[in-house]
Design an enzyme around this catalytic site. Structure first.
Site: not given
Ligand code: HPA
Length: 272
Positions: A30, A61, A83, A85-86, A113, A211-212, A247
Protein backbone atom coordinates in the site's frame (compact mmCIF):
# COMPACT_ATOMS: atom_id res chain seq x y z
CA UNK A 1 -3.65 -30.69 -11.17
CA UNK A 2 -6.04 -27.74 -11.32
CA UNK A 3 -3.68 -25.19 -9.74
CA UNK A 4 -0.93 -26.02 -12.25
CA UNK A 5 -3.37 -25.66 -15.14
CA UNK A 6 -4.38 -22.19 -13.91
CA UNK A 7 -0.72 -21.25 -13.52
CA UNK A 8 0.18 -22.45 -17.01
CA UNK A 9 -2.77 -20.64 -18.60
CA UNK A 10 -1.79 -17.40 -16.88
CA UNK A 11 1.82 -17.94 -17.93
CA UNK A 12 0.85 -18.62 -21.55
CA UNK A 13 -0.82 -15.22 -21.73
CA UNK A 14 1.90 -13.31 -19.87
CA UNK A 15 4.77 -14.89 -21.78
CA UNK A 16 3.18 -13.81 -25.08
CA UNK A 17 3.43 -10.18 -23.90
CA UNK A 18 6.59 -10.25 -21.73
CA UNK A 19 9.43 -8.18 -23.14
CA UNK A 20 12.18 -9.59 -20.92
CA UNK A 21 12.78 -12.42 -18.47
CA UNK A 22 12.84 -10.93 -14.96
CA UNK A 23 15.61 -11.79 -12.46
CA UNK A 24 13.90 -10.15 -9.51
CA UNK A 25 10.23 -10.05 -8.55
CA UNK A 26 9.05 -7.16 -6.37
CA UNK A 27 5.66 -6.84 -4.69
CA UNK A 28 4.75 -3.27 -3.75
CA UNK A 29 2.60 -2.70 -0.67
CA UNK A 30 0.00 0.00 0.00
CA UNK A 31 1.25 3.46 -0.91
CA UNK A 32 4.63 2.25 -2.19
CA UNK A 33 3.64 2.28 -5.88
CA UNK A 34 5.83 5.28 -6.76
CA UNK A 35 8.82 2.98 -7.13
CA UNK A 36 7.90 1.95 -10.67
CA UNK A 37 8.79 5.41 -12.03
CA UNK A 38 12.46 4.42 -11.41
CA UNK A 39 12.32 1.56 -13.92
CA UNK A 40 13.76 2.03 -17.39
CA UNK A 41 12.10 0.61 -20.52
CA UNK A 42 8.94 -0.25 -18.60
CA UNK A 43 6.04 -2.20 -20.04
CA UNK A 44 2.78 -3.21 -18.36
CA UNK A 45 0.34 -6.07 -18.17
CA UNK A 46 -2.98 -5.41 -16.39
CA UNK A 47 -4.02 -8.21 -14.01
CA UNK A 48 -7.55 -8.09 -15.41
CA UNK A 49 -6.26 -9.24 -18.81
CA UNK A 50 -4.58 -12.37 -17.40
CA UNK A 51 -6.80 -15.50 -17.45
CA UNK A 52 -7.61 -16.82 -13.96
CA UNK A 53 -5.75 -13.97 -12.24
CA UNK A 54 -7.11 -12.46 -9.00
CA UNK A 55 -7.85 -8.73 -9.21
CA UNK A 56 -7.55 -6.48 -6.16
CA UNK A 57 -10.61 -4.69 -4.82
CA UNK A 58 -8.81 -2.33 -2.39
CA UNK A 59 -8.41 1.36 -3.22
CA UNK A 60 -4.77 2.37 -3.49
CA UNK A 61 -3.82 -0.97 -5.04
CA UNK A 62 -3.55 -0.68 -8.80
CA UNK A 63 -3.54 -3.97 -10.52
CA UNK A 64 -0.76 -4.55 -12.98
CA UNK A 65 2.64 -6.09 -13.56
CA UNK A 66 5.32 -3.62 -14.53
CA UNK A 67 8.40 -4.97 -16.32
CA UNK A 68 11.57 -2.93 -16.49
CA UNK A 69 15.20 -2.60 -15.45
CA UNK A 70 17.30 -1.01 -12.75
CA UNK A 71 20.87 -1.05 -13.99
CA UNK A 72 21.54 -4.59 -15.19
CA UNK A 73 18.78 -6.12 -13.07
CA UNK A 74 15.60 -7.04 -14.86
CA UNK A 75 12.49 -6.78 -12.69
CA UNK A 76 8.86 -7.70 -12.65
CA UNK A 77 7.00 -5.47 -10.22
CA UNK A 78 3.52 -6.03 -8.85
CA UNK A 79 1.65 -2.77 -8.47
CA UNK A 80 -1.01 -4.03 -6.11
CA UNK A 81 -1.59 -7.48 -4.66
CA UNK A 82 -4.66 -9.36 -3.57
CA UNK A 83 -5.30 -10.18 0.06
CA UNK A 84 -6.95 -13.12 1.76
CA UNK A 85 -9.53 -10.76 3.34
CA UNK A 86 -10.89 -9.91 -0.09
CA UNK A 87 -12.34 -13.40 -0.18
CA UNK A 88 -9.81 -15.13 -2.41
CA UNK A 89 -8.45 -18.52 -1.44
CA UNK A 90 -4.84 -18.67 -0.25
CA UNK A 91 -4.00 -20.50 -3.45
CA UNK A 92 -5.31 -17.54 -5.47
CA UNK A 93 -3.46 -15.09 -3.21
CA UNK A 94 -0.12 -16.72 -4.00
CA UNK A 95 -0.76 -17.40 -7.71
CA UNK A 96 1.06 -14.15 -8.65
CA UNK A 97 4.17 -15.33 -6.75
CA UNK A 98 4.11 -18.64 -8.60
CA UNK A 99 3.60 -16.80 -11.87
CA UNK A 100 6.60 -14.51 -11.31
CA UNK A 101 8.72 -17.54 -10.49
CA UNK A 102 7.42 -19.16 -13.68
CA UNK A 103 8.49 -16.03 -15.58
CA UNK A 104 12.03 -16.72 -14.40
CA UNK A 105 12.48 -14.63 -11.25
CA UNK A 106 14.56 -16.42 -8.60
CA UNK A 107 14.62 -13.57 -6.10
CA UNK A 108 11.55 -12.04 -4.48
CA UNK A 109 11.27 -8.77 -2.57
CA UNK A 110 8.07 -8.46 -0.59
CA UNK A 111 6.98 -5.10 0.77
CA UNK A 112 3.99 -4.04 2.81
CA UNK A 113 2.47 -1.47 5.13
CA UNK A 114 2.43 -2.71 8.70
CA UNK A 115 1.51 -1.64 12.19
CA UNK A 116 4.42 -1.31 14.62
CA UNK A 117 4.34 -3.49 17.73
CA UNK A 118 7.94 -3.04 18.87
CA UNK A 119 7.91 0.08 21.06
CA UNK A 120 11.21 1.31 19.60
CA UNK A 121 9.50 1.79 16.20
CA UNK A 122 7.90 4.97 14.91
CA UNK A 123 5.48 5.54 12.06
CA UNK A 124 7.49 6.04 8.87
CA UNK A 125 10.22 3.53 9.87
CA UNK A 126 11.28 0.84 7.43
CA UNK A 127 11.68 -2.65 8.90
CA UNK A 128 13.64 -5.46 7.33
CA UNK A 129 11.95 -8.79 7.95
CA UNK A 130 14.16 -11.29 9.74
CA UNK A 131 11.44 -13.91 10.29
CA UNK A 132 7.68 -14.22 10.35
CA UNK A 133 4.65 -15.70 12.12
CA UNK A 134 2.04 -17.17 9.77
CA UNK A 135 0.26 -19.32 12.36
CA UNK A 136 -2.90 -17.18 12.29
CA UNK A 137 -3.57 -17.69 8.57
CA UNK A 138 -4.10 -20.90 6.59
CA UNK A 139 -1.05 -22.24 4.80
CA UNK A 140 -1.06 -21.39 1.08
CA UNK A 141 0.33 -24.89 0.49
CA UNK A 142 -2.73 -26.68 1.87
CA UNK A 143 -4.18 -29.22 -0.55
CA UNK A 144 -2.49 -31.47 -3.10
CA UNK A 145 1.19 -30.63 -3.43
CA UNK A 146 2.41 -29.36 -6.78
CA UNK A 147 5.54 -31.57 -6.86
CA UNK A 148 6.89 -29.71 -9.88
CA UNK A 149 7.03 -26.55 -7.75
CA UNK A 150 8.44 -27.94 -4.53
CA UNK A 151 8.38 -30.55 -1.82
CA UNK A 152 5.34 -31.48 0.34
CA UNK A 153 6.96 -30.40 3.62
CA UNK A 154 9.20 -27.45 2.81
CA UNK A 155 11.71 -26.17 5.36
CA UNK A 156 11.00 -22.70 6.77
CA UNK A 157 13.97 -22.37 9.11
CA UNK A 158 15.48 -19.51 7.07
CA UNK A 159 12.70 -17.76 5.16
CA UNK A 160 14.43 -14.40 4.67
CA UNK A 161 17.73 -14.82 2.88
CA UNK A 162 20.81 -13.99 4.96
CA UNK A 163 22.76 -12.55 2.04
CA UNK A 164 19.88 -10.37 0.86
CA UNK A 165 19.53 -9.06 4.42
CA UNK A 166 23.22 -8.13 4.36
CA UNK A 167 22.85 -6.34 1.02
CA UNK A 168 19.85 -4.36 2.36
CA UNK A 169 21.82 -3.45 5.50
CA UNK A 170 24.75 -2.30 3.37
CA UNK A 171 22.52 -0.06 1.23
CA UNK A 172 20.81 1.39 4.32
CA UNK A 173 24.19 2.21 5.86
CA UNK A 174 25.49 3.84 2.67
CA UNK A 175 22.40 6.01 2.17
CA UNK A 176 21.89 6.78 5.83
CA UNK A 177 18.51 5.06 6.00
CA UNK A 178 17.45 4.03 9.48
CA UNK A 179 16.49 0.41 8.90
CA UNK A 180 14.83 -1.52 11.72
CA UNK A 181 14.75 -5.31 11.92
CA UNK A 182 11.98 -7.55 13.11
CA UNK A 183 9.48 -10.36 12.95
CA UNK A 184 6.34 -9.80 10.85
CA UNK A 185 3.05 -11.38 11.83
CA UNK A 186 0.26 -11.85 9.28
CA UNK A 187 -3.39 -11.65 10.30
CA UNK A 188 -6.39 -12.52 8.17
CA UNK A 189 -7.78 -8.95 8.31
CA UNK A 190 -9.59 -6.91 7.10
CA UNK A 191 -10.24 -5.48 10.56
CA UNK A 192 -7.33 -4.04 12.43
CA UNK A 193 -6.44 -5.74 15.71
CA UNK A 194 -7.76 -5.17 19.20
CA UNK A 195 -5.30 -3.92 21.84
CA UNK A 196 -5.48 -7.34 23.54
CA UNK A 197 -4.51 -9.06 20.29
CA UNK A 198 -1.55 -6.75 19.87
CA UNK A 199 -0.42 -7.53 23.45
CA UNK A 200 -0.64 -11.22 22.57
CA UNK A 201 1.32 -10.77 19.33
CA UNK A 202 4.00 -8.90 21.25
CA UNK A 203 4.29 -11.77 23.74
CA UNK A 204 4.64 -14.15 20.80
CA UNK A 205 7.62 -12.22 19.48
CA UNK A 206 6.10 -10.10 16.71
CA UNK A 207 7.54 -6.66 15.95
CA UNK A 208 5.03 -5.67 13.24
CA UNK A 209 1.62 -6.79 12.05
CA UNK A 210 -0.03 -6.72 8.64
CA UNK A 211 -2.39 -8.55 6.31
CA UNK A 212 -0.09 -9.92 3.61
CA UNK A 213 3.44 -11.13 2.89
CA UNK A 214 3.97 -14.17 5.14
CA UNK A 215 1.98 -16.56 2.93
CA UNK A 216 3.69 -15.16 -0.17
CA UNK A 217 7.06 -15.82 1.45
CA UNK A 218 5.99 -19.41 2.22
CA UNK A 219 4.92 -19.99 -1.39
CA UNK A 220 8.20 -18.53 -2.64
CA UNK A 221 10.33 -20.66 -0.29
CA UNK A 222 8.37 -23.74 -1.38
CA UNK A 223 9.76 -23.05 -4.87
CA UNK A 224 13.25 -22.28 -3.58
CA UNK A 225 13.19 -18.54 -4.31
CA UNK A 226 15.44 -16.22 -2.33
CA UNK A 227 13.21 -13.88 -0.34
CA UNK A 228 13.66 -10.44 1.21
CA UNK A 229 10.96 -8.45 2.99
CA UNK A 230 10.57 -4.80 3.94
CA UNK A 231 7.71 -3.32 5.97
CA UNK A 232 6.83 0.32 6.07
CA UNK A 233 5.64 0.96 9.62
CA UNK A 234 2.70 3.22 8.84
CA UNK A 235 1.23 3.41 12.33
CA UNK A 236 1.71 2.07 15.81
CA UNK A 237 -0.53 -0.97 16.26
CA UNK A 238 -3.81 -0.91 18.14
CA UNK A 239 -3.57 0.20 21.76
CA UNK A 240 -0.03 1.55 21.31
CA UNK A 241 -1.16 5.01 20.27
CA UNK A 242 -4.20 6.97 21.37
CA UNK A 243 -5.64 7.29 17.86
CA UNK A 244 -7.96 4.91 16.02
CA UNK A 245 -6.50 3.34 12.85
CA UNK A 246 -7.67 4.04 9.34
CA UNK A 247 -6.57 3.09 5.84
CA UNK A 248 -6.12 6.71 4.65
CA UNK A 249 -3.53 7.35 7.37
CA UNK A 250 -1.78 4.10 6.50
CA UNK A 251 -1.48 5.24 2.86
CA UNK A 252 -0.34 8.76 3.82
CA UNK A 253 2.41 7.39 6.07
CA UNK A 254 3.58 5.04 3.32
CA UNK A 255 3.69 7.99 0.90
CA UNK A 256 5.97 9.85 3.32
CA UNK A 257 8.36 6.90 3.50
CA UNK A 258 8.30 6.33 -0.23
CA UNK A 259 11.50 8.29 -1.11
CA UNK A 260 13.58 6.29 1.41
CA UNK A 261 11.92 3.10 0.34
CA UNK A 262 12.68 3.78 -3.32
CA UNK A 263 16.34 4.56 -2.54
CA UNK A 264 16.62 1.32 -0.56
CA UNK A 265 15.08 -0.95 -3.19
CA UNK A 266 16.70 0.76 -6.17
CA UNK A 267 20.18 0.46 -4.72
CA UNK A 268 19.49 -3.06 -3.53
CA UNK A 269 18.73 -3.99 -7.15
CA UNK A 270 21.97 -2.33 -8.24
CA UNK A 271 23.92 -4.33 -5.61
CA UNK A 272 22.71 -7.89 -6.22
N1 HPA B 1 -2.52 -3.79 11.48
C1 HPA B 1 -2.66 -4.62 10.43
N2 HPA B 1 -2.32 -4.27 9.21
C2 HPA B 1 -1.80 -3.05 9.01
C3 HPA B 1 -1.63 -2.14 10.06
C4 HPA B 1 -2.02 -2.54 11.37
O1 HPA B 1 -1.91 -1.79 12.35
N3 HPA B 1 -1.09 -1.01 9.51
C5 HPA B 1 -0.94 -1.25 8.20
N4 HPA B 1 -1.37 -2.48 7.87
Amino acid sequence: MESMKILEEAYAYVSSRMTQKPDVALVLGSGLGGFTSRLSDSTYIDYKDIPGFPVSTVSGHNGRFVFGSIGNTSLVVMEGRVHYYEGYSMEQVILPIRLMHRMGADTLILTNAAGGINSSFEPGDLMLLTDQIASFVPSPLRGPNAESLGTRFPDMSRIYDERLIQVMEGVALKFNINLKHGVYLQTQGPNYESPAEIKMFKLLGADAVGMSTAVEAIAARHMGMRVAGVSCITNMASGLSDRPLNHIEVKDAADKASARFTTLIENFCLSI
